[in-house]
Each structure stands twice: as structure tokens, then as C-alpha cells.
Design a protein around this motif. Structure first.
Motif, PDB file in Angstrom:
ATOM      1  N   ARG A   1       2.870  -4.804  21.763  1.00 35.67           N
ATOM      2  CA  ARG A   1       2.294  -6.144  21.901  1.00 35.67           C
ATOM      3  C   ARG A   1       3.123  -7.053  22.797  1.00 35.67           C
ATOM      4  O   ARG A   1       2.576  -7.832  23.575  1.00 35.67           O
ATOM      5  N   THR A   2       4.444  -6.968  22.687  1.00 34.30           N
ATOM      6  CA  THR A   2       5.311  -7.944  23.343  1.00 34.30           C
ATOM      7  C   THR A   2       6.089  -7.389  24.526  1.00 34.30           C
ATOM      8  O   THR A   2       6.591  -8.160  25.348  1.00 34.30           O
ATOM      9  N   GLY A   3       6.241  -6.068  24.586  1.00 30.20           N
ATOM     10  CA  GLY A   3       7.085  -5.469  25.613  1.00 30.20           C
ATOM     11  C   GLY A   3       8.559  -5.501  25.266  1.00 30.20           C
ATOM     12  O   GLY A   3       9.400  -5.106  26.072  1.00 30.20           O
ATOM     13  N   GLU A   4       8.895  -5.961  24.052  1.00 30.98           N
ATOM     14  CA  GLU A   4      10.282  -6.059  23.617  1.00 30.98           C
ATOM     15  C   GLU A   4      10.494  -5.163  22.390  1.00 30.98           C
ATOM     16  O   GLU A   4       9.674  -5.173  21.466  1.00 30.98           O
ATOM     17  N   LEU A   5      11.594  -4.430  22.399  1.00 24.10           N
ATOM     18  CA  LEU A   5      11.934  -3.578  21.261  1.00 24.10           C
ATOM     19  C   LEU A   5      12.966  -4.301  20.409  1.00 24.10           C
ATOM     20  O   LEU A   5      14.103  -4.507  20.842  1.00 24.10           O
ATOM     21  N   VAL A   6      12.559  -4.709  19.206  1.00 25.75           N
ATOM     22  CA  VAL A   6      13.443  -5.422  18.278  1.00 25.75           C
ATOM     23  C   VAL A   6      13.744  -4.490  17.112  1.00 25.75           C
ATOM     24  O   VAL A   6      12.833  -3.984  16.450  1.00 25.75           O
ATOM     25  N   VAL A   7      15.026  -4.258  16.870  1.00 23.71           N
ATOM     26  CA  VAL A   7      15.447  -3.289  15.855  1.00 23.71           C
ATOM     27  C   VAL A   7      15.521  -3.913  14.464  1.00 23.71           C
ATOM     28  O   VAL A   7      15.096  -3.316  13.481  1.00 23.71           O
ATOM     29  N   ASP A   8      16.057  -5.118  14.357  1.00 23.22           N
ATOM     30  CA  ASP A   8      16.196  -5.776  13.056  1.00 23.22           C
ATOM     31  C   ASP A   8      14.821  -6.182  12.528  1.00 23.22           C
ATOM     32  O   ASP A   8      14.010  -6.752  13.249  1.00 23.22           O
ATOM     33  N   VAL A   9      14.558  -5.901  11.236  1.00 22.98           N
ATOM     34  CA  VAL A   9      13.231  -6.156  10.657  1.00 22.98           C
ATOM     35  C   VAL A   9      12.996  -7.623  10.337  1.00 22.98           C
ATOM     36  O   VAL A   9      11.862  -8.023  10.035  1.00 22.98           O
ATOM     37  N   GLY A  10      14.042  -8.432  10.347  1.00 24.17           N
ATOM     38  CA  GLY A  10      13.877  -9.870  10.135  1.00 24.17           C
ATOM     39  C   GLY A  10      13.239 -10.212   8.795  1.00 24.17           C
ATOM     40  O   GLY A  10      13.707  -9.774   7.730  1.00 24.17           O
ATOM     41  N   ASP A  11      12.144 -10.965   8.840  1.00 22.32           N
ATOM     42  CA  ASP A  11      11.494 -11.465   7.631  1.00 22.32           C
ATOM     43  C   ASP A  11      10.831 -10.371   6.796  1.00 22.32           C
ATOM     44  O   ASP A  11      10.427 -10.629   5.659  1.00 22.32           O
ATOM     45  N   GLU A  12      10.708  -9.176   7.339  1.00 18.37           N
ATOM     46  CA  GLU A  12      10.082  -8.083   6.592  1.00 18.37           C
ATOM     47  C   GLU A  12      11.053  -7.400   5.641  1.00 18.37           C
ATOM     48  O   GLU A  12      10.650  -6.492   4.908  1.00 18.37           O
ATOM     49  N   ARG A  13      12.302  -7.811   5.637  1.00 19.63           N
ATOM     50  CA  ARG A  13      13.328  -7.117   4.858  1.00 19.63           C
ATOM     51  C   ARG A  13      12.941  -6.947   3.393  1.00 19.63           C
ATOM     52  O   ARG A  13      12.971  -5.833   2.855  1.00 19.63           O
ATOM     53  N   GLU A  14      12.578  -8.025   2.714  1.00 18.91           N
ATOM     54  CA  GLU A  14      12.339  -7.943   1.274  1.00 18.91           C
ATOM     55  C   GLU A  14      11.113  -7.086   0.960  1.00 18.91           C
ATOM     56  O   GLU A  14      11.114  -6.325  -0.013  1.00 18.91           O
ATOM     57  N   ARG A  15      10.068  -7.205   1.752  1.00 15.82           N
ATOM     58  CA  ARG A  15       8.877  -6.370   1.533  1.00 15.82           C
ATOM     59  C   ARG A  15       9.223  -4.893   1.678  1.00 15.82           C
ATOM     60  O   ARG A  15       8.765  -4.055   0.893  1.00 15.82           O
ATOM     61  N   LEU A  16      10.015  -4.574   2.674  1.00 17.70           N
ATOM     62  CA  LEU A  16      10.368  -3.179   2.914  1.00 17.70           C
ATOM     63  C   LEU A  16      11.307  -2.652   1.825  1.00 17.70           C
ATOM     64  O   LEU A  16      11.174  -1.508   1.378  1.00 17.70           O
ATOM     65  N   LEU A  17      12.244  -3.479   1.395  1.00 19.40           N
ATOM     66  CA  LEU A  17      13.150  -3.033   0.331  1.00 19.40           C
ATOM     67  C   LEU A  17      12.399  -2.836  -0.986  1.00 19.40           C
ATOM     68  O   LEU A  17      12.774  -1.981  -1.803  1.00 19.40           O
ATOM     69  N   ALA A  18      11.327  -3.595  -1.207  1.00 13.75           N
ATOM     70  CA  ALA A  18      10.499  -3.375  -2.398  1.00 13.75           C
ATOM     71  C   ALA A  18       9.860  -1.990  -2.352  1.00 13.75           C
ATOM     72  O   ALA A  18       9.731  -1.315  -3.379  1.00 13.75           O
ATOM     73  N   VAL A  19       9.476  -1.552  -1.163  1.00 13.22           N
ATOM     74  CA  VAL A  19       8.942  -0.193  -1.013  1.00 13.22           C
ATOM     75  C   VAL A  19      10.030   0.827  -1.330  1.00 13.22           C
ATOM     76  O   VAL A  19       9.799   1.800  -2.059  1.00 13.22           O
ATOM     77  N   LYS A  20      11.221   0.613  -0.817  1.00 13.67           N
ATOM     78  CA  LYS A  20      12.333   1.534  -1.066  1.00 13.67           C
ATOM     79  C   LYS A  20      12.616   1.675  -2.562  1.00 13.67           C
ATOM     80  O   LYS A  20      12.951   2.766  -3.050  1.00 13.67           O
TER      81      LYS A  20
END
Length: 248
Positions: free
Chosen positions: A157-176
Motif C-alpha cells: 500500500r505505501t511502498g515502505e517496509l516497516v518492521v515494528d508492529v506499533g499499535d498492533e502489539r497488544e492484539r498480536l500478543l493476545a494471539v500469542k
């Protein structure tokens, strides 16, 4: 010939931290995964026994690639390699490493859609097998697959590769932690994959990487290494300087 670990110790041009720490998903028990790129002296490339294309160690959780191999994989849009180039946690970089980082955009293209999705499909098969055999996936792997699909979608979408998940951290850790039902995780994966597919045709990324720019960089780097050959490389110096004792 230096040992593999000596090549990493003495000739690393770029090194960074990857894995959960770079993704912004580290917890108290997370390892520190280190990745790097080393430049094997050109003199070693001219021998029958070539330097290694990659090296494990010398530290735990450390893995390095020789520059040419690293560039080859990056040009193929290998997800792990591209993310390594964009780690927010750089531990070492010299002048050659800075040139490599300045070429990051040359490696990015719409080819990333194919390679990221193909990698994701392989991981998804493993998760589905775990569900069939054990009734649940490996939740840590499910979390990282969601992260990868998000990264792919946003890159397209943006042409930029961002590695850090930012605001998605807590949602993703809930999956973990296994707090999100598998059906919801499946739906999340399907949505991300669909959004990535939809983004390809409108992506600001070029169709393919800038192979010429990368090859020119590799050529300049190899040539500079040859011209800097030390006193232990007399034969190499003779070749570079026009040849001593040639056929005549």
C-alpha cells in the motif's frame, strides 16, 4: 583462509537485531536474534576454496550472510532478508554497510507480494496441521504470520517496509497467549491476505527490483576490496596491478 567466525568478526559491514525485539513483540523470555552481512575479501573469491555464503555464530542466535548472497536473496524479495535491511535495531554499520542501507529501496518491488504470500502459505499449512493433530495451532507462529501478512499489505500500500508492529502489539500478543479463538485468527489472516492481493495493482512499488544499481554497488565494493589487498596477497596485488611474471 580465515575461519568463518573470523570473517564475521573482522569483516562485518552491517549487523542488527531481528526477531521479536525488532518487531516490537518482545516479552521477558524473548531471545535476541542477531543478523549481519560480512564482506569476504576479494582475494578469497579468487581461490578454489571459496569463502562461505553464510555463517552461524559465533554468538548464540547469530547468523550472517556474505554480501553477494545477501544481495541475491534481497533481489528475490526474500522476506527475512528485506526485513533485516529495515530493522530499527542496528548494532553495527560501516561505510560499505551504509551504502547497502542506502540501496534499500532498490530491493523493494511488487515481487514482495509473491514471496511474502508464498512464505505465509507455507506457514499456514503448518498451523493447519497443528490444529488437526493437536486441536490448536502454535500460537506464537500464528502471531508471527499475522505480523508478516500485515507487513506485506502495508508495504504494497505505501511502498515502505516497516518492521515494528506499533499499535498492533497488544492484539498480536493476545494471539500469542492463545486468548483469541482460532476462527477469529483465521478470519484475520484471510482479511489481511485479501487486502494484500487488492493492493498489488495500485502499489507505488515498481514491478521489479533495481538489479543494475545493486550489481554496480557489488562490483564497486569487490573492486575496492581487491585494491586494498594487504602484503599477504602478493599474487592478488600482481593481478590487480597488471600482472607480475605473466606468460610471455
Amino acid at each position: 583462509m580465515p575461519t568463518p567466525h573470523e570473517l564475521v568478526r573482522d569483516h562485518t559491514i552491517y549487523s542488527c537485531v531481528m526477531g521479536s525485539r525488532a518487531f516490537g513483540l518482545a516479552t521477558g523470555d524473548s531471545d535476541t536474534d542477531r543478523r549481519g552481512v560480512f564482506l569476504a575479501p576479494t582475494a578469497l573469491q579468487w581461490r578454489f576454496d571459496k569463502p562461505p555464503t553464510h555463517v552461524e555464530g559465533p554468538a548464540q542466535e547469530q547468523f550472517s550472510w556474505e554480501l553477494e548472497r545477501f544481495c541475491e536473496l534481497a533481489l528475490r524479495a526474500n522476506p527475512n532478508i528485506l526485513e533485516c535491511l529495515h530493522s530499527p535495531l542496528v548494532e553495527h554499520v560501516d561505510d560499505t554497510g551504509r551504502e547497502l542501507l542506502a540501496l534499500r529501496r532498490a530491493f523493494l518491488s511488487r515481487e514482495a507480494h509473491r514471496t511474502f504470500v508464498r512464505y505465509a502459505a507455507g506457514q499456514r499449512k503448518k498451523l493447519d496441521a497443528d490444529v488437526r493433530l493437536h486441536g490448536a495451532p502454535r500460537w506464537k507462529h500464528a502471531m508471527h504470520l499475522l505480523r508478516l501478512l500485515t507487513s506485506c499489505r502495508d508495504l504494497l500500500r505505501t511502498g515502505e517496509l516497516v518492521v515494528d508492529v506499533g499499535d498492533e502489539r497488544e492484539r498480536l500478543l493476545a494471539v500469542k497467549r492463545g486468548e483469541v479463538p482460532w476462527a477469529r485468527v483465521e478470519a484475520w489472516m484471510a482479511r489481511l491476505a485479501g487486502e494484500a492481493d487488492a493492493a498489488v495493482s495500485r502499489s507505488p512499488l515498481p514491478p521489479g527490483p533495481d538489479r543494475r544499481a545493486v550489481e554496480d554497488f557489488l562490483f564497486r565494493t569487490r573492486r575496492a576490496s581487491a585494491l586494498q589487498a594487504g602484503p599477504d596477497d602478493e599474487v592478488v596485488e600482481g593481478v590487480v596491478g597488471g600482472g607480475r611474471g605473466g606468460v610471455g
